[in-house]
Write a protein that holds these residues in place. Structure first.
Motif, short mmCIF file in Angstrom:
data_model
loop_
_atom_site.label_atom_id
_atom_site.label_comp_id
_atom_site.label_asym_id
_atom_site.label_seq_id
_atom_site.Cartn_x
_atom_site.Cartn_y
_atom_site.Cartn_z
N LEU A 86 0.83 -1.21 0.00
CA LEU A 86 0.00 0.00 0.00
C LEU A 86 0.86 1.26 0.00
O LEU A 86 0.47 2.29 -0.54
CB LEU A 86 -0.93 -0.01 1.21
N LEU A 87 2.06 1.19 0.59
CA LEU A 87 2.94 2.36 0.66
C LEU A 87 3.49 2.76 -0.71
O LEU A 87 4.03 3.85 -0.86
CB LEU A 87 4.10 2.08 1.62
N LYS A 88 3.35 1.90 -1.70
CA LYS A 88 3.81 2.22 -3.05
C LYS A 88 2.81 3.10 -3.81
O LYS A 88 3.13 3.63 -4.87
CB LYS A 88 4.06 0.93 -3.85
N GLN A 89 1.61 3.23 -3.26
CA GLN A 89 0.59 4.03 -3.92
C GLN A 89 0.66 5.48 -3.45
O GLN A 89 1.37 5.83 -2.51
CB GLN A 89 -0.79 3.45 -3.63
N LYS A 90 -0.09 6.33 -4.14
CA LYS A 90 -0.15 7.74 -3.78
C LYS A 90 -1.00 7.91 -2.52
O LYS A 90 -2.10 7.36 -2.44
CB LYS A 90 -0.75 8.55 -4.92
N PRO A 91 -0.51 8.65 -1.52
CA PRO A 91 -1.31 8.82 -0.30
C PRO A 91 -2.55 9.68 -0.56
O PRO A 91 -2.54 10.57 -1.41
CB PRO A 91 -0.33 9.50 0.66
N VAL A 92 -3.59 9.42 0.21
CA VAL A 92 -4.81 10.24 0.12
C VAL A 92 -4.70 11.46 1.02
O VAL A 92 -5.50 12.39 0.90
CB VAL A 92 -6.05 9.40 0.51
N PHE A 93 -3.71 11.45 1.91
CA PHE A 93 -3.48 12.59 2.81
C PHE A 93 -1.98 12.76 2.96
O PHE A 93 -1.27 11.80 3.28
CB PHE A 93 -4.13 12.32 4.18
N ASP A 94 -1.46 13.97 2.72
CA ASP A 94 -0.03 14.22 2.78
C ASP A 94 0.18 15.67 3.21
O ASP A 94 0.07 16.59 2.40
CB ASP A 94 0.62 13.95 1.42
N ILE A 154 -1.42 9.42 4.93
CA ILE A 154 -2.42 8.36 5.07
C ILE A 154 -2.59 7.70 3.71
O ILE A 154 -2.82 8.39 2.71
CB ILE A 154 -3.77 8.89 5.58
N TYR A 155 -2.48 6.37 3.69
CA TYR A 155 -2.69 5.59 2.47
C TYR A 155 -3.96 4.76 2.65
O TYR A 155 -4.19 4.21 3.73
CB TYR A 155 -1.51 4.65 2.20
N ARG A 156 -4.75 4.64 1.59
CA ARG A 156 -5.97 3.83 1.66
C ARG A 156 -6.13 3.02 0.39
O ARG A 156 -5.85 3.49 -0.71
CB ARG A 156 -7.21 4.72 1.83
N ARG A 157 -6.60 1.79 0.58
CA ARG A 157 -7.00 0.94 -0.54
C ARG A 157 -8.04 -0.03 -0.04
O ARG A 157 -7.76 -0.86 0.82
CB ARG A 157 -5.81 0.18 -1.12
N GLY A 158 -9.25 0.12 -0.56
CA GLY A 158 -10.33 -0.72 -0.08
C GLY A 158 -10.62 -0.44 1.39
O GLY A 158 -10.83 0.70 1.79
N THR A 159 -10.57 -1.47 2.20
CA THR A 159 -10.83 -1.30 3.64
C THR A 159 -9.56 -1.08 4.45
O THR A 159 -9.63 -0.86 5.65
CB THR A 159 -11.55 -2.55 4.18
N ARG A 174 -1.07 4.68 8.21
CA ARG A 174 -0.66 6.04 8.57
C ARG A 174 0.83 6.03 8.88
O ARG A 174 1.31 5.18 9.63
CB ARG A 174 -1.46 6.56 9.76
N THR A 175 1.56 7.00 8.33
CA THR A 175 3.01 7.06 8.49
C THR A 175 3.45 8.48 8.80
O THR A 175 2.72 9.46 8.57
CB THR A 175 3.73 6.59 7.21
N THR A 176 4.69 8.60 9.31
CA THR A 176 5.36 9.89 9.48
C THR A 176 6.76 9.77 8.92
O THR A 176 7.34 8.68 8.88
CB THR A 176 5.44 10.31 10.96
N GLN A 177 7.30 10.90 8.49
CA GLN A 177 8.65 10.92 7.94
C GLN A 177 9.25 12.31 8.11
O GLN A 177 8.64 13.31 7.73
CB GLN A 177 8.64 10.53 6.46
N GLU A 178 10.44 12.36 8.69
CA GLU A 178 11.15 13.62 8.79
C GLU A 178 11.76 13.94 7.43
O GLU A 178 12.39 13.09 6.81
CB GLU A 178 12.24 13.54 9.86
N GLU A 179 11.57 15.17 6.97
CA GLU A 179 12.05 15.54 5.65
C GLU A 179 13.57 15.54 5.63
O GLU A 179 14.22 16.14 6.46
CB GLU A 179 11.51 16.91 5.26
N GLY A 180 14.13 14.83 4.67
CA GLY A 180 15.58 14.71 4.54
C GLY A 180 15.92 13.62 3.57
O GLY A 180 15.09 12.76 3.25
N ASP A 181 17.14 13.63 3.08
CA ASP A 181 17.54 12.67 2.06
C ASP A 181 17.60 11.24 2.60
O ASP A 181 17.29 10.28 1.89
CB ASP A 181 18.91 13.05 1.48
N ASP A 182 18.00 11.08 3.86
CA ASP A 182 18.19 9.74 4.41
C ASP A 182 17.14 9.37 5.44
O ASP A 182 17.31 8.40 6.18
CB ASP A 182 19.58 9.62 5.03
N SER A 183 16.06 10.14 5.53
CA SER A 183 15.04 9.86 6.53
C SER A 183 14.16 8.69 6.08
O SER A 183 13.91 8.50 4.89
CB SER A 183 14.17 11.09 6.79
N LYS A 184 13.70 7.93 7.03
CA LYS A 184 12.90 6.74 6.76
C LYS A 184 11.44 7.02 7.08
O LYS A 184 11.12 7.71 8.05
CB LYS A 184 13.40 5.57 7.61
#
Length: 306
Positions: free
Chosen positions: A153-161, A172-177, A181-191
């Motif tokens: 699901l993380l390979k798709q475009k998020p519905v909330f960013d 926030i990513y959604r597909r079907g049911t 939800r994810t967080t990421q610190e902006e940066g080249d090597d951030s996960k």
């Protein structure tokens, strides 16, 4: 942390020259400045405090070179700094905790998040009069924690960013049911960190005593073949209660009719259908139990006539 008098004078001369629009004299960082930056990695509590301030992804003070003036080392000043840093960390933790909970609603993010997150315009599909946040709030009541793998699901475009002022992205990513939800610190090597995985379940059916405030008839095109002529139309009616619950009924083949309470994919059905007509039922004394009884009577008469 005291600076030699000549270092202070050099900094003041550079600042005065820049204020007058002149080119500041080239200065090499003093030993005190070098010592300050090197001390941020010594593991002490003071180093941890200054590192949180001067080596965060938002700070550019190290680029000032000889113009940089290290902070004073007075205990009272350090205590005030520590209080500010601790307060900022609490806000960051509270943000993540709320965002990863079922209580977070994208259309009403709340005071923990920037006011720009709240949309100035939104469309709500078929929700009761007391559901202030529309479909998003109704969906949150149907979410349950899930152990499913969210990697695909993380390979798709998020519905909330959206991003906060400290450059943390909330997605926030959604597909079907399924919802991730994810967080990421902006940066080249951030996960990108997955904080919550939810699966939408059908909500509890509305009580028989709940009043019905609106009835809406929809039509939907269903493709049964590749040719344009190979299409059929489906008609269904949605009853809404004052608490935002919905009851879905559709007339099937051979006169039979279906009945579903709070279907999980109701938002998708709204998106694929068009409204034919709407009736305001508020104040009419119609309750859910009465509609269910009429549906059951209709199903019984349909079976007896066969």
């Amino acid at each position: 942390l005291a600076l030699p008098e000549e270092s202070v004078s050099a900094v003041l001369r550079a600042v005065r020259a820049r204020a007058m629009g002149e080119t500041p004299p080239t200065q090499v960082p003093s030993n005190a400045q070098k010592d300050f930056w090197e001390s941020l990695d010594d593991g002490s509590s003071r180093a941890s405090l200054f590192k949180a301030i001067f080596k965060s992804r938002l700070a550019d003070r190290q680029q000032e070179g000889a113009l940089f003036v290290p902070p004073v080392g007075k205990e009272a000043y350090l205590k005030k700094l520590q209080m500010l840093v601790d307060e900022e960390r609490r806000v960051q933790d509270d943000r993540r905790k709320h965002f990863f909970s079922k209580d977070f609603v994208t259309s009403v993010p709340g005071p923990l998040f920037p006011s720009s997150w709240k949309p100035t315009f939104s469309m709500h599909f078929a929700r009761g009069s007391s559901v202030a946040a529309g479909g998003d709030a109704a969906r949150s009541r149907q979410l349950e924690e899930s152990a499913l793998d969210p990697s695909e699901l993380l390979k798709q475009k998020p519905v909330f960013d959206r991003s906060t002022e400290d450059r943390v992205r909330f997605r926030i990513y959604r597909r079907g049911t399924l919802e991730v939800r994810t967080t990421q610190e902006e940066g080249d090597d951030s996960k990108e960190d997955v904080g919550a995985v939810f699966e939408a379940r059908a909500a509890a059916p509305p009580g028989d005593h709940h009043p019905v405030v609106k009835a809406t008839e929809f039509v939907m095109i269903v493709d049964v073949g590749e040719a344009a002529s190979e299409q059929m139309y489906r008609y269904f009616v949605v009853y809404e209660t004052d608490l935002g619950d919905v009851s879905f009924t559709e007339k099937l083949g051979e006169g039979a009719a279906s009945w579903e309470d709070n279907p999980v994919d109701m938002e998708e059905r709204y998106a694929c259908a068009r409204v034919l007509r709407v009736t305001d039922c508020s104040g009419g004394g119609i309750i859910v139990g009465r509609l269910k009884q009429l549906h059951a009577d209709g199903a019984s008469s349909g079976l007896s006539s066969r």
